[in-house]
Design a protein around this motif. Structure first.
Motif, short mmCIF file in Angstrom:
data_model
loop_
_atom_site.label_atom_id
_atom_site.label_comp_id
_atom_site.label_asym_id
_atom_site.label_seq_id
_atom_site.Cartn_x
_atom_site.Cartn_y
_atom_site.Cartn_z
N VAL A 57 -4.57 7.16 8.21
CA VAL A 57 -5.59 6.48 7.42
C VAL A 57 -6.14 5.25 8.15
O VAL A 57 -6.77 4.38 7.55
CB VAL A 57 -5.05 6.07 6.04
CG1 VAL A 57 -4.76 7.29 5.19
CG2 VAL A 57 -3.84 5.17 6.15
N LEU A 92 -1.77 0.16 8.72
CA LEU A 92 -1.40 1.34 7.95
C LEU A 92 -1.11 2.52 8.87
O LEU A 92 -1.48 2.49 10.04
CB LEU A 92 -2.50 1.68 6.95
CG LEU A 92 -2.77 0.62 5.89
CD1 LEU A 92 -3.92 1.06 4.98
CD2 LEU A 92 -1.54 0.32 5.07
N VAL A 104 -4.59 6.61 -1.19
CA VAL A 104 -4.01 5.30 -0.90
C VAL A 104 -4.23 4.38 -2.09
O VAL A 104 -5.34 4.31 -2.64
CB VAL A 104 -4.62 4.68 0.37
CG1 VAL A 104 -4.12 3.25 0.58
CG2 VAL A 104 -4.27 5.54 1.60
N GLY A 164 -8.04 11.64 2.43
CA GLY A 164 -7.63 10.24 2.48
C GLY A 164 -8.76 9.33 2.93
O GLY A 164 -9.77 9.79 3.49
N GLY A 178 0.93 5.65 0.24
CA GLY A 178 0.25 6.91 0.48
C GLY A 178 0.81 7.93 -0.49
O GLY A 178 2.01 8.19 -0.51
N ALA A 194 -7.31 -1.40 -1.56
CA ALA A 194 -7.35 0.05 -1.34
C ALA A 194 -8.76 0.60 -1.41
O ALA A 194 -9.14 1.50 -0.64
CB ALA A 194 -6.46 0.75 -2.36
N HIS A 202 -2.93 0.37 -3.85
CA HIS A 202 -2.19 -0.87 -3.62
C HIS A 202 -1.79 -1.47 -4.97
O HIS A 202 -2.39 -1.17 -6.00
CB HIS A 202 -3.00 -1.88 -2.77
CG HIS A 202 -3.99 -2.70 -3.55
ND1 HIS A 202 -5.34 -2.41 -3.59
CD2 HIS A 202 -3.84 -3.82 -4.29
CE1 HIS A 202 -5.98 -3.30 -4.32
NE2 HIS A 202 -5.08 -4.17 -4.76
N CYS A 218 -6.77 2.43 -6.58
CA CYS A 218 -6.80 3.50 -5.59
C CYS A 218 -8.03 3.41 -4.70
O CYS A 218 -9.00 2.71 -5.00
CB CYS A 218 -6.76 4.87 -6.29
SG CYS A 218 -8.31 5.33 -7.09
N ALA A 232 0.86 -1.19 0.00
CA ALA A 232 0.00 0.00 0.00
C ALA A 232 0.89 1.23 0.00
O ALA A 232 1.92 1.27 0.70
CB ALA A 232 -0.92 0.00 1.22
N CYS A 283 -3.52 12.42 0.91
CA CYS A 283 -3.08 11.04 1.12
C CYS A 283 -4.00 10.07 0.40
O CYS A 283 -4.82 9.38 1.02
CB CYS A 283 -3.03 10.71 2.62
SG CYS A 283 -2.16 9.15 2.96
#
Length: 261
Positions: A259, A255, A66, A246, A7, A106, A68, A52, A5, A64
């Motif tokens: 977040v 995390l 996030v 975020g 940011g 994510a 993956h 995302c 993941a 932010c």
């Protein structure tokens, strides 16, 4: 395959939004996803595809975001952060990288998403930081805006605040909180929901501003919500004032605190 993941922070002014518009590995119009995947693929020396937490529109920023991705390429988290950021334009940076379990997603693992809309409320237009605020020269009644916004809290059909181009299968969303407050010359509208419709925050802001100006009573926002008619709600506020703060995930994913629930 390992899953990571990231940011990601970005200034959306130079991009056509988050979502990649061309096929992976093919040059196309510049989006944040395209820039990020190009940088990650350089570090990996193979194609990297990302997912995302929530797509942002053209001109919208993120503090932010996030994402993956999965890869069998061995790099430590610091290598992904520094390597990718070195290949990104100055308007994008990878802030952190965390290895995550295979069941982390994510988008689908997020329990909430948060946005902030900033309005510079003064008689004179901004010179500094103008790309991060929307200017409103008429005085805004923040208390009236906040009171009006509370009608939106809860699970509702937000058809009055979705664009006609929204592709979501339905308009029901759980808006968990919304606050309107002033900090010197700025008015901040903070919104948290389980998910958002296309242009939902900007359309809410566009309907709160007439309340702040005194052109509509606070009860008008509740009437818009109940009426479900986009045509009678306020205009879509400009993208410049909007920042995706975020998503929020359960703490079990490990995390960073910003977040994590």
């Amino acid at each position: 395959m390992a899953r990571f993941a990231l940011g990601v922070e970005y200034d959306g002014g130079d991009f056509l939004g988050w979502q990649r518009l061309s096929k992976p590995g093919v040059a196309g119009d510049e989006t944040v996803q395209q820039a990020l995947e190009t940088a990650l693929s350089f570090v990996a020396n193979t194609q990297i595809d990302t997912i995302c937490a929530g797509r942002t529109d053209a001109g919208v920023h993120a503090a932010c975001q996030v994402v993956h991705f999965e890869t069998d390429v061995q790099r430590d988290p610091r290598g992904w952060v520094l390597g990718a950021t070195s290949r990104l334009p100055p308007s994008v940076s990878v802030r952190w990288c965390v290895p995550v379990a295979d069941d982390f997603h994510a988008r689908f693992s997020a329990v909430a998403r948060r946005y902030r809309y900033r309005i510079l409320n003064r008689a004179v237009r901004p010179a500094l930081g103008r790309q991060y605020v929307t200017w409103e020269r008429l005085p805004l009644d923040v208390a009236a805006m906040h009171a009006a916004a509370q009608a939106l809290v809860g699970e509702h059909d937000f058809s009055a605040f979705r664009t006609v181009h929204c592709q979501a299968p339905h308009a029901r969303r759980d808006l968990q909180s919304i606050t309107v407050e002033r900090s010197a010359d700025e008015v901040w509208i903070d919104v948290r929901a389980n998910a958002f419709l296309h242009h939902m925050v900007r359309n809410i802001v566009g309907s709160l501003i007439p309340v702040g100006r005194g052109e509509q009573p606070p009860a008008w926002v509740a009437e818009l919500l109940a009426g479900r008619d986009r045509n009678v709600a306020g205009p879509t506020a400009p993208p410049t004032g909007l920042c995706f703060l975020g998503p929020v995930y359960p703490g079990l994913f490990g995390l960073p605190d910003e977040v994590s629930a």
